[in-house]
Motif scaffolding. Structure first.
Motif, mmCIF file in Angstrom:
data_model
loop_
_atom_site.group_PDB
_atom_site.id
_atom_site.type_symbol
_atom_site.label_atom_id
_atom_site.label_comp_id
_atom_site.label_asym_id
_atom_site.label_seq_id
_atom_site.Cartn_x
_atom_site.Cartn_y
_atom_site.Cartn_z
ATOM 1 N N UNK A 1 65.699 62.307 3.956
ATOM 2 C CA UNK A 1 64.626 63.376 4.081
ATOM 3 C C UNK A 1 63.192 62.712 4.214
ATOM 4 N N UNK A 2 62.959 61.592 3.429
ATOM 5 C CA UNK A 2 61.866 61.008 3.385
ATOM 6 C C UNK A 2 60.895 61.577 2.250
ATOM 7 N N UNK A 3 59.473 61.364 2.390
ATOM 8 C CA UNK A 3 58.563 61.658 1.259
ATOM 9 C C UNK A 3 58.243 63.026 1.664
ATOM 10 N N UNK A 4 58.737 64.073 0.786
ATOM 11 C CA UNK A 4 58.170 65.499 0.773
ATOM 12 C C UNK A 4 56.861 65.735 0.277
ATOM 13 N N UNK A 5 56.614 66.925 0.376
ATOM 14 C CA UNK A 5 55.298 67.569 -0.024
ATOM 15 C C UNK A 5 55.376 67.583 -1.683
ATOM 16 N N UNK A 6 56.529 67.801 -2.064
ATOM 17 C CA UNK A 6 56.630 67.634 -3.644
ATOM 18 C C UNK A 6 56.563 66.287 -4.269
ATOM 19 N N UNK A 7 57.147 65.364 -3.318
ATOM 20 C CA UNK A 7 57.201 63.972 -3.830
ATOM 21 C C UNK A 7 55.602 63.454 -3.704
ATOM 22 N N UNK A 8 54.938 64.049 -2.561
ATOM 23 C CA UNK A 8 53.484 63.547 -2.615
ATOM 24 C C UNK A 8 52.873 63.898 -3.758
ATOM 25 N N UNK A 9 52.933 65.092 -4.214
ATOM 26 C CA UNK A 9 52.127 65.827 -5.484
ATOM 27 C C UNK A 9 52.543 64.871 -6.754
ATOM 28 N N UNK A 10 53.975 64.456 -6.995
ATOM 29 C CA UNK A 10 54.426 63.801 -7.969
ATOM 30 C C UNK A 10 53.577 62.272 -7.813
#
Ligand SMILES: Nc1nc2c(ncn2[C@@H]2O[C@H](COP(=O)(O)OP(=O)(O)O)[C@@H](O)[C@H]2O)c(=O)[nH]1
Ligand SMILES: [Mg+2]
Length: 161
Positions: free
Chosen positions: A92-101
């Motif tokens: 999936x790659x880096x998601x918006x949730x991952x970016x926040x984390x």
């Protein structure tokens, strides 16, 4: 009164379905430790928790829910943590949730590593400007355990320094 800390807290973060529960299962099942899971329809809604002793030291390991509506749980579990693992689904790659984390972790002093998971279906390196080049990225396949123990050891090394 200052209380003596009874162990070290590690939190596993990342988007829904990236493989956090599978990662904690892999880490703890090989040591036959019990895991407490709170799930609804097969997905984590509150947390997964287990503890284990590594090199004579007790570790409490929590996996958080990935859905945005459970962000409050991520915040609760992220209090007083000693180290973190961000599990990213490489397919999936880096998601918006991952970016926040990742942004939260980068603005803290908490040592962390990234697992680029599901290498079996999506082999290769994650490319993202949101990944700090100083942070170790470990390729993992949580379902088979590939890279998981090695990744934890890298985190433990970071936590010692
Ligand atoms: N192919 C593959 N599937 C995985 C891997 N890790 C987890 N999964 C699957 O992805 C789904 C979500 O995993 P889960 O651990 O529940 O994700 P969580 O929501 O982050 O806790 C499950 O069907 C897992 O079996 C992996 O490394 N490879
Ligand atoms: Mg889960």
């Amino acid at each position: 009164m200052v209380q003596k800390k009874k162990g070290t807290k590690i939190v596993i973060l990342g988007s829904a379905d990236s493989g956090k529960t599978t990662t904690i299962e892999n880490l703890l099942n090989r040591k036959k430790e019990k895991i407490t899971k709170i799930e609804c329809k097969g997905t984590t809604v509150a947390l997964d928790y287990g503890n284990t002793i590594i090199n004579g030291q007790r570790f409490h390991i929590f996996a958080t829910p990935g859905q945005e509506r459970f962000q409050f749980m991520r915040e609760i579990l992220s209090n007083g943590l000693d180290g973190a693992i961000v599990v990213i689904d490489n397919s999936e790659g880096v998601t918006n949730t991952d970016i926040k984390i990742l942004e939260n972790l980068n603005s803290s002093n908490v040592p962390y590593v990234i697992f680029s998971n599901k290498q079996d279906i999506s082999p290769g390196k994650i490319e993202s400007t949101h990944i700090n080049p100083d942070i170790p990225v470990i390729p993992t396949t949580a379902t088979t355990g590939e890279g998981i123990q090695e990744g934890l050891n890298i985190l433990l090394d970071l936590m010692e320094n």
